[in-house]
Structures are given as C-alpha cells and as structure tokens.
Design an enzyme around this catalytic site. Structure first.
Site, PDB file in Angstrom:
ATOM      1  N   THR A  14     -26.020  25.111  19.306  1.00 16.47           N
ATOM      2  CA  THR A  14     -25.488  25.807  20.486  1.00 16.47           C
ATOM      3  C   THR A  14     -26.300  27.053  20.801  1.00 16.47           C
ATOM      4  O   THR A  14     -26.405  27.461  21.957  1.00 16.47           O
ATOM      5  CB  THR A  14     -24.016  26.174  20.227  1.00 16.47           C
ATOM      6  OG1 THR A  14     -23.289  24.957  20.078  1.00 16.47           O
ATOM      7  CG2 THR A  14     -23.410  26.977  21.358  1.00 16.47           C
ATOM      8  N   THR A  94     -23.671  25.311  14.369  1.00 18.24           N
ATOM      9  CA  THR A  94     -22.649  25.747  13.406  1.00 18.24           C
ATOM     10  C   THR A  94     -21.930  24.574  12.732  1.00 18.24           C
ATOM     11  O   THR A  94     -21.363  24.744  11.651  1.00 18.24           O
ATOM     12  CB  THR A  94     -21.570  26.622  14.084  1.00 18.24           C
ATOM     13  OG1 THR A  94     -20.968  25.875  15.141  1.00 18.24           O
ATOM     14  CG2 THR A  94     -22.155  27.920  14.605  1.00 18.24           C
ATOM     15  N   ASP A  95     -21.955  23.393  13.377  1.00 15.09           N
ATOM     16  CA  ASP A  95     -21.097  22.299  12.876  1.00 15.09           C
ATOM     17  C   ASP A  95     -21.404  21.907  11.437  1.00 15.09           C
ATOM     18  O   ASP A  95     -20.487  21.624  10.652  1.00 15.09           O
ATOM     19  CB  ASP A  95     -21.221  21.063  13.778  1.00 15.09           C
ATOM     20  CG  ASP A  95     -20.487  21.245  15.101  1.00 15.09           C
ATOM     21  OD1 ASP A  95     -19.783  22.264  15.259  1.00 15.09           O
ATOM     22  OD2 ASP A  95     -20.616  20.374  15.974  1.00 15.09           O
TER      23      ASP A  95
END
Ligand code: ASP
Length: 325
Positions: A14, A94-95
């Site tokens: 992101t 971040t996942d």
C-alpha cells in the site's frame, strides 16, 4: 559529509499504492509506484544520506511467497556487502510484513541495520502515512545505534523489533504493533528505549541455504471447535513436511485430533502445537506427545520449522520456541 549510502529495496504494498480518489483509502492498487516516486514524495530533506534504489517486486504482500523471502534476503545481504552501504530499508505491504520481517530476522546476519516499513494508506491518499514512515525508516537505518539489533520495523513513529510484531488491525494506521512487548524506540526522535529480545538475529545464516534452495512446505491449520482432524491427513497427502496447529487456548489438542496427529507424526510429518490466541505462550504440558511452539505464534512457528527442515539445523525450532536463537 558521509560518503555512505542507504539501499532502498522496494517490494510493493500500500505504501506504493495508487488510488482513483484521494479521499478513499481502501480502493487502490498496491505496488503501483516506483522507488523514485516514493522518494520524490519525501521532498528533499537534507538529513538523509545518499539513497540507492533497487526495485525487487511490485506486489500486494498478500501474494508474497517463501521464494520471495529468499530473493529479498539475498538482495539484503548483497546490498550490505558493499562497503559504502550503511543500512537497508525495505518497503513492503502490511498484510504479510510480520512473516517477511521474521524470516529476514532469522537469516540476515546482525550488523548493518535492516529496516522494513509500510503504510496503511495508499500513496495517493490524503494524509498518506507512507512518506513519513519511509523517511523515518531511512533515518533509522542510518543510525549507528540501529546496528546489531536484528531486523527492525519502522511505522507510525515507532521502532519495532521484527521478532515481536503482528498486524493487529485491518485498517487502522497503527496496524503493525508489538502487542506483547511494545516498541524498542521512537522513530521520530530516532532513539532506542530498550534492546529487542536478544538471541535469534541471524541464527540461520543465509549461506546455510543453497543458492537454489526452496523452503519445504509447512501448513498452518486453524483448529476451530469441531474442525475435522482429517485435515491433517490431507496435509500429509499434499506433501507437507510439517504442520503447525493453531489450537485453542494454550495449545490444547482436542481429543478427536490425537490419533490423527500421532498418525501424521508416524508418517514423518512434523506436527507442532501452537495457539490461535494472540498473547501468551504455549503450554509444555503435552510436549511429550507433540512439541509446542513456546513463545512463537503460528506464523513464526511455521517459518522456524521451514528453516530447521531446509537447513537440517537440529534443535533450531526448539531453541526459537524457548525464546533463544
Ligand atoms: N494489501 C496491502 C499489502 O499488504 C496492504 C498494505 O500494504 O497495507 O500489500
């Protein structure tokens, strides 16, 4: 003026996301910005060292694989081998940040800082958090005090230890946190308040993995009330070398799973008891039947087991589960 540089490795996420509407922080395509775009958004702060960039991947980190971890680790070690490299920063989604960070923490030798950073809002959003996170990560990677701490994560003004983090929220800006231990430092002030838990940094030197090495398949099975124990046999049939069970409570194996677990072990599958609970450690009570993951959560246990199986490092999993390297 220092002649050193920081190497920026980009992988997507992101932080490099591009959306159609600046007011919508959830509708965007991850990994759409180049390394130059990311650096341009910082303006030209005069306190940053020279930055060399390498674009490794442009993916949403939900699509990250163990092959990608190995590729990133090799890029980190190649960059740090350069005498003028002071440290490495990696941009990431971040996942699955906690998985890549833990893997790198285990295989990258302590020494020059390795700092991962990410963002929750795409680069095109109003009040995007990426530029400040990237700027702070670059600053932290240039700090002599950041050396020998193992892999670090900088996000949301915090310096965190890779071995202690988890994604704890699906959309809040402080989604990456160290729920059990808290921060190791303040990224805005560039200060450390404590050393990260010692021991495990670089405990599986990358050189112990062959250049063409792949990591063995290890699955995580999330065991809910009434889940079918046949899932374990299916994992064995699929060729899994190991299975981490994310069990209720402190790693309690349901009675209905006992025979299936012992059968899988008889078939040569490493079966580990871990917990689906976010905090606390796994009980050693039934360790004689199936080893527990100790202080490791299921994601960390899976990677520790993959590395033990890949390198044949006897006792590695048990040492990491006990909180040592
Ligand atoms: N799906 C994104 C990723 O992990 C989420 C993020 O970066 O925050 O790449």
């Amino acid at each position: 003026m220092s002649t050193g540089h920081i190497t920026l490795l980009t992988t997507g996420g992101t932080i490099a996301g591009r959306g159609a509407h600046a007011g919508n922080a959830s509708d965007y395509v991850a990994g759409s910005m180049s390394a130059t775009d990311l650096l341009t958004a910082l303006g030209h702060p005069d306190d940053l060292p020279r930055i060399e960039t390498q674009e490794l991947l442009s993916i949403d980190s939900k699509d990250m694989t163990p092959e990608h971890w190995l590729m990133i680790a090799r890029a980190v070690e190649a960059a740090r081998a350069s005498a003028s490299c002071q440290g490495v920063v990696i941009t990431h989604g971040t996942d699955t940040l906690e998985e890549t960070a833990w893997f790198l923490h285990l295989v990258c030798s302590p020494g020059k800082p390795v700092v991962l950073t990410a963002a929750m809002r795409p680069a095109t959003a109003l009040s995007a958090d990426g530029p400040m996170n990237l700027y702070q990560a670059l600053c932290v990677a240039a700090l002599p005090e950041a050396r020998n701490h193992g892999v670090l994560v900088v996000m949301n003004d915090q310096i965190l230890a890779a071995s202690e983090i988890a994604k704890t929220h699906t959309h809040a800006l402080d989604a990456i946190a160290a729920p059990r231990t808290g921060t190791v430092g303040n990224a805005s002030e560039r200060t450390f308040c404590r050393p990260p838990a010692p021991g495990s940094a670089g405990c599986v030197p990358l050189a112990t993995l062959q250049d063409d090495a792949t990591l063995p398949e290890v699955d995580i099975l999330h065991v809910a009330a009434g889940s079918r124990p046949a899932l374990l046999a299916e994992a064995h049939e699929r060729g899994c070398a190991g299975v981490v069970l994310a069990l209720p409570g402190n790693g309690s194996l349901p009675d209905t799973w006992r025979d299936a677990a012992l059968g899988a072990v008889d078939n040569g599958v490493r079966v580990i008891r871990s917990s689906r609970v976010a905090n606390g450690s796994v009980s050693t009570r039934t360790a004689a039947i199936l080893p527990g993951s100790g202080v490791l959560n299921p994601l960390q246990a899976r990677i520790a087991l993959m590395l033990e199986l890949a390198t044949g490092t006897s006792g590695l999993f048990a040492r990491l589960a006990a909180g040592h390297g």
